[in-house]
Motif scaffolding. Structure first.
Motif, PDB file in Angstrom:
ATOM      1  N   MET A 355       0.785  -1.271  -0.045  1.00 58.94           N
ATOM      2  CA  MET A 355       0.012  -0.029   0.179  1.00 58.94           C
ATOM      3  C   MET A 355       1.002   1.263   0.017  1.00 58.94           C
ATOM      4  N   CYS A 356       2.096   1.216   0.323  1.00 55.26           N
ATOM      5  CA  CYS A 356       3.062   2.277   0.324  1.00 55.26           C
ATOM      6  C   CYS A 356       3.880   2.505  -0.939  1.00 55.26           C
ATOM      7  N   LEU A 357       3.914   1.517  -1.785  1.00 60.37           N
ATOM      8  CA  LEU A 357       4.711   1.333  -2.853  1.00 60.37           C
ATOM      9  C   LEU A 357       4.084   2.643  -4.136  1.00 60.37           C
ATOM     10  N   ARG A 358       5.177   3.150  -4.848  1.00 64.23           N
ATOM     11  CA  ARG A 358       4.636   4.080  -5.918  1.00 64.23           C
ATOM     12  C   ARG A 358       4.010   3.219  -7.061  1.00 64.23           C
ATOM     13  N   GLY A 359       2.963   3.283  -7.586  1.00 59.85           N
ATOM     14  CA  GLY A 359       2.592   2.387  -8.530  1.00 59.85           C
ATOM     15  C   GLY A 359       1.037   1.959  -8.242  1.00 59.85           C
ATOM     16  N   THR A 360       0.472   1.244  -8.962  1.00 59.98           N
ATOM     17  CA  THR A 360      -0.749   0.496  -8.867  1.00 59.98           C
ATOM     18  C   THR A 360      -0.665  -0.712  -8.132  1.00 59.98           C
ATOM     19  N   ALA A 361      -1.390  -0.973  -7.222  1.00 58.16           N
ATOM     20  CA  ALA A 361      -1.309  -2.198  -6.439  1.00 58.16           C
ATOM     21  C   ALA A 361      -2.560  -3.111  -6.782  1.00 58.16           C
ATOM     22  N   ILE A 362      -1.784  -4.446  -6.747  1.00 61.82           N
ATOM     23  CA  ILE A 362      -2.814  -5.374  -7.143  1.00 61.82           C
ATOM     24  C   ILE A 362      -3.180  -6.483  -6.254  1.00 61.82           C
ATOM     25  N   VAL A 363      -4.063  -6.648  -5.477  1.00 60.45           N
ATOM     26  CA  VAL A 363      -4.249  -7.738  -4.434  1.00 60.45           C
ATOM     27  C   VAL A 363      -4.885  -9.017  -4.815  1.00 60.45           C
ATOM     28  N   TYR A 364      -4.500  -9.875  -4.666  1.00 64.84           N
ATOM     29  CA  TYR A 364      -4.904 -11.225  -5.021  1.00 64.84           C
ATOM     30  C   TYR A 364      -5.957 -11.920  -4.072  1.00 64.84           C
ATOM     31  N   GLN A 365      -6.885 -12.577  -4.454  1.00 65.26           N
ATOM     32  CA  GLN A 365      -7.993 -12.777  -3.597  1.00 65.26           C
ATOM     33  C   GLN A 365      -7.332 -13.933  -2.563  1.00 65.26           C
ATOM     34  N   GLY A 366      -7.764 -13.674  -1.297  1.00 68.13           N
ATOM     35  CA  GLY A 366      -7.227 -14.329  -0.008  1.00 68.13           C
ATOM     36  C   GLY A 366      -6.118 -13.513   0.464  1.00 68.13           C
ATOM     37  N   GLU A 367      -5.488 -12.486  -0.335  1.00 69.76           N
ATOM     38  CA  GLU A 367      -4.380 -12.018   0.529  1.00 69.76           C
ATOM     39  C   GLU A 367      -4.705 -11.253   1.655  1.00 69.76           C
ATOM     40  N   GLU A 368      -6.139 -10.788   1.426  1.00 72.43           N
ATOM     41  CA  GLU A 368      -6.794  -9.781   2.420  1.00 72.43           C
ATOM     42  C   GLU A 368      -6.971 -10.736   3.742  1.00 72.43           C
ATOM     43  N   LEU A 369      -6.932 -12.062   3.520  1.00 71.39           N
ATOM     44  CA  LEU A 369      -7.128 -12.912   4.751  1.00 71.39           C
ATOM     45  C   LEU A 369      -5.827 -13.490   5.324  1.00 71.39           C
ATOM     46  N   GLY A 370      -4.742 -13.048   4.709  1.00 79.01           N
ATOM     47  CA  GLY A 370      -3.443 -13.757   4.979  1.00 79.01           C
ATOM     48  C   GLY A 370      -3.237 -15.132   4.684  1.00 79.01           C
ATOM     49  N   LEU A 371      -4.041 -15.796   3.807  1.00 74.92           N
ATOM     50  CA  LEU A 371      -3.971 -17.033   3.192  1.00 74.92           C
ATOM     51  C   LEU A 371      -2.371 -17.524   2.891  1.00 74.92           C
ATOM     52  N   PRO A 372      -1.768 -18.576   3.695  1.00 68.98           N
ATOM     53  CA  PRO A 372      -0.647 -19.083   3.207  1.00 68.98           C
ATOM     54  C   PRO A 372      -0.945 -20.033   1.733  1.00 68.98           C
ATOM     55  N   GLN A 373       0.143 -20.498   1.105  1.00 71.27           N
ATOM     56  CA  GLN A 373       0.188 -21.313  -0.122  1.00 71.27           C
ATOM     57  C   GLN A 373      -0.845 -22.537   0.251  1.00 71.27           C
ATOM     58  N   GLY A 374      -1.650 -22.905  -0.423  1.00 69.28           N
ATOM     59  CA  GLY A 374      -2.446 -24.040  -0.116  1.00 69.28           C
ATOM     60  C   GLY A 374      -1.847 -25.337  -0.500  1.00 69.28           C
ATOM     61  N   ASP A 375      -2.014 -26.271   0.487  1.00 72.64           N
ATOM     62  CA  ASP A 375      -1.281 -27.805   0.061  1.00 72.64           C
ATOM     63  C   ASP A 375      -2.177 -28.505  -0.499  1.00 72.64           C
ATOM     64  N   VAL A 376      -1.732 -28.936  -1.977  1.00 72.88           N
ATOM     65  CA  VAL A 376      -2.200 -29.609  -2.560  1.00 72.88           C
ATOM     66  C   VAL A 376      -1.386 -31.127  -2.924  1.00 72.88           C
ATOM     67  N   PRO A 377      -1.798 -32.099  -2.438  1.00 73.60           N
ATOM     68  CA  PRO A 377      -1.190 -33.376  -2.810  1.00 73.60           C
ATOM     69  C   PRO A 377      -1.089 -33.882  -4.165  1.00 73.60           C
ATOM     70  N   PHE A 378       0.037 -34.601  -4.664  1.00 75.02           N
ATOM     71  CA  PHE A 378       0.347 -34.783  -5.989  1.00 75.02           C
ATOM     72  C   PHE A 378      -1.163 -35.310  -6.597  1.00 75.02           C
ATOM     73  N   GLU A 379      -1.759 -36.367  -5.807  1.00 77.16           N
ATOM     74  CA  GLU A 379      -2.796 -36.733  -6.853  1.00 77.16           C
ATOM     75  C   GLU A 379      -3.852 -35.904  -6.937  1.00 77.16           C
ATOM     76  N   ARG A 380      -3.874 -34.752  -6.425  1.00 77.99           N
ATOM     77  CA  ARG A 380      -4.890 -33.688  -6.890  1.00 77.99           C
ATOM     78  C   ARG A 380      -4.370 -32.554  -7.650  1.00 77.99           C
ATOM     79  N   LEU A 381      -3.270 -32.774  -7.812  1.00 74.59           N
ATOM     80  CA  LEU A 381      -2.708 -31.551  -8.942  1.00 74.59           C
ATOM     81  C   LEU A 381      -3.325 -31.600 -10.200  1.00 74.59           C
ATOM     82  N   VAL A 382      -3.477 -30.330 -10.958  1.00 76.61           N
ATOM     83  CA  VAL A 382      -4.276 -30.187 -12.194  1.00 76.61           C
ATOM     84  C   VAL A 382      -3.480 -29.545 -12.976  1.00 76.61           C
ATOM     85  N   ASP A 383      -2.484 -28.581 -12.524  1.00 76.17           N
ATOM     86  CA  ASP A 383      -1.767 -27.676 -13.383  1.00 76.17           C
ATOM     87  C   ASP A 383      -0.792 -28.678 -14.291  1.00 76.17           C
TER      88      ASP A 383
END
Length: 529
Positions: A355-383
């Motif tokens: 919020m203090c940087l010069r520029g336009t700020a982009i907030v990703y969904q869940g960032e406002e909640l402080g979400l950590p990286q989700g744990d996805v086991p190998f058998e559920r990967l789709v990427d």
């Protein structure tokens, strides 16, 4: 929203929504446009200026919407065009602009343009994609490698040629050197502008033009982690060609015909800084661009901030930067930057810094909640990238897990059935309903910090000057006219001596409070007395 201000985007806060993972209303486990509509009040409550919607267009979903089969249709998994129109109207009623993705470097192999192009070498769209003959030994026309692994060429027996793809084989590369292709893509932009869209995020646009001579890429210098053949080359010829600047001018001319519209380019890759500058220079190219300065950074350091700030110093003719710490393509910042420290404290100091940087700020969904990286086991990967390179590449699935709306009940209130990606149990405990009424929550802090930016003109649109970037200590000044703010951060693991200068008073703080020092992951904003 900044009323009739044509430059509303300068210093705005944009909230990115990944539709597949935001909210499911029809019980198929995939988020949809009605789900976004249902929760727009939450987005508006953050105080942001706009929402950016990742692709919702018709697609076979090989790359989850970034393989478009019809630019002017809503995929049924997301809803209908009426749903989209209602979403835009409601967002505007709430004071929110709506920005959508444009994927102009490639289409799906199911797109009607490609279906026609591959039928022969003489049809009306024969040259709309990048086709080339095999070498005499039958091998691909060049040594170019795709981002997702393997050669950037796939053989087509019907044409007796290879087609080019910088990403999946199912994402054939458009030949944007061709004016007719540019014309068709600009018509796509006009279609959405006519429906009330307020701007576009241009996906990986530096991949949008190739070297027609198909010159081999040189090898990359040794060093660094290499998990894909793509990492072994300098990408001088399969992307980032000079003709892209003229295409940017054409895009800008179209959006300028609709007052108050905004364009921001995504620029991945090693040479992103120079391309960000080139694509936004002057008044006839794109409005803004963002690279992966922060998105792929393993640590948040003062030197990282200083380097980005020095590059975007506001010199004459320079464009306007945008910054994002997390998105659908990168592991969540709280997890990348905590390094064993408290995730909440990491998320909060990162939000204050953004919020203090010069520029336009982009907030990703869940960032406002402080979400950590989700744990996805190998058998559920789709990427596809994560599956191909597991376990060396974290992939994108962990940043795309469902948005948690309710702590109690099944699937965190995202869906009534098992979602397309699993809900991380840690995320359920951070759900919107639990944080919404808690004045000490990360959600409350996010609302407060966005409000600080919105109500402090020098934070939104002022100059930025780094005063200290010493080890873990970062101090910079924002100024606009007579208004000034001093921003001080300890991004490290141990406390640092730092006392507020005489004549300055703390107006915002995160982290432990000390008079003459900054504790780890603490930030202070000061105003002159």
């Amino acid at each position: 929203m900044a009323g009739l201000d044509q430059n509303w985007w300068r210093g705005a806060v944009i909230y990115q929504i990944y539709p597949r993972s935001f909210a499911d209303t029809n019980g198929d486990g995939v988020g949809d446009l009605p789900g976004i509509l249902r929760h727009l009040d939450h987005v508006a409550s953050l105080g942001v200026d706009a929402v950016w919607l990742s692709p919702f267009y018709a697609s076979p979903m090989k790359d989850f919407g970034y393989d478009v089969s019809d630019y002017c249709a809503v995929d049924p998994v997301f809803g209908t065009m009426d749903d989209f129109d209602r979403l835009v109207a409601t967002a505007h009623d709430l004071g929110l602009k709506v920005i959508t993705d444009l994927v102009f470097a490639h289409t799906s192999d199911r797109h009607a343009w490609f279906a026609e192009s591959r039928t022969s070498r003489t049809n009306a769209k024969a040259d709309w994609y990048v086709w080339a003959d095999a070498k005499p030994d039958g091998s691909p026309p060049s040594n170019w490698q795709s981002v997702f692994g393997g050669p950037a060429w796939t053989w087509d027996a019907r044409r007796g040629q290879y087609w080019m793809h910088n990403f999946l084989p199912e994402q054939p590369q458009l030949n944007t050197h061709l004016p007719a292709v540019q014309d068709a893509l600009l018509d796509v932009a006009r279609f959405w502008l006519e429906r009330g869209v307020d701007g576009f995020r241009l996906d990986a646009i530096n991949f949008g033009m190739h070297d027609p001579a198909l010159t081999d890429n040189p090898p990359a210098p040794a060093g660094g982690k290499r998990t894909r053949p793509f990492d072994f080359q300098l990408h001088l010829h399969n992307q980032s060609q000079p003709g892209l600047i003229d295409f940017m001018r054409r895009i800008r001319a179209v959006t300028d015909a609709y007052p108050g519209r905004f364009t921001v380019a995504e620029i991945p890759g090693e040479g992103a800084e120079a391309e960000m500058q080139a694509f936004t220079q002057g008044g006839d190219r794109l409005n803004s661009a963002y690279g992966f300065n922060y998105l792929y950074a393993d640590a948040l350091t003062p030197e990282l901030v200083r380097t980005a700030t020095d590059a975007w110093d506001g010199r004459e003719g320079q464009g306007w930067p945008s910054w994002t710490f997390s998105n659908h393509d990168a592991p969540r910042a709280a997890s990348r930057w905590a390094h064993g420290r408290d995730l909440r404290a990491t998320a909060e100091v990162a939000m204050l810094l953004l919020m203090c940087l010069r520029g336009t700020a982009i907030v990703y969904q869940g960032e406002e909640l402080g979400l950590p990286q989700g744990d996805v086991p190998f058998e559920r990967l789709v990427d596809p990238e994560a599956i191909a390179n597991w376990p060396e590449t974290l992939g994108r699935d962990g940043a795309r897990t469902p948005m948690p709306w309710r702590t109690e009940g099944s699937f965190a209130g995202f869906s009534t059935v098992d979602p397309w990606l699993p809900v991380d149990a840690r995320h359920s405990a951070l759900a919107v309903d639990r944080q919404d009424e808690d004045p000490g929550s990360m959600l409350a802090a996010t609302r407060r910090l966005i409000d600080l930016r919105r109500t402090t003109p020098c934070l939104r649109a002022g100059d930025m000057r780094v005063l200290i970037a010493d080890g873990d200590l970062l101090v910079f000044e924002r100024s606009l006219g007579d208004e000034r703010r001093l921003c001080a951060f300890n991004l490290g693991f141990t406390s640092r001596e730092w006392a507020a200068p005489a004549g300055w008073t703390v107006v915002e703080a995160v982290g432990a409070d000390q008079v003459d020092r900054l504790e780890p992951l603490a930030g202070r904003i000061l105003a002159p007395d």
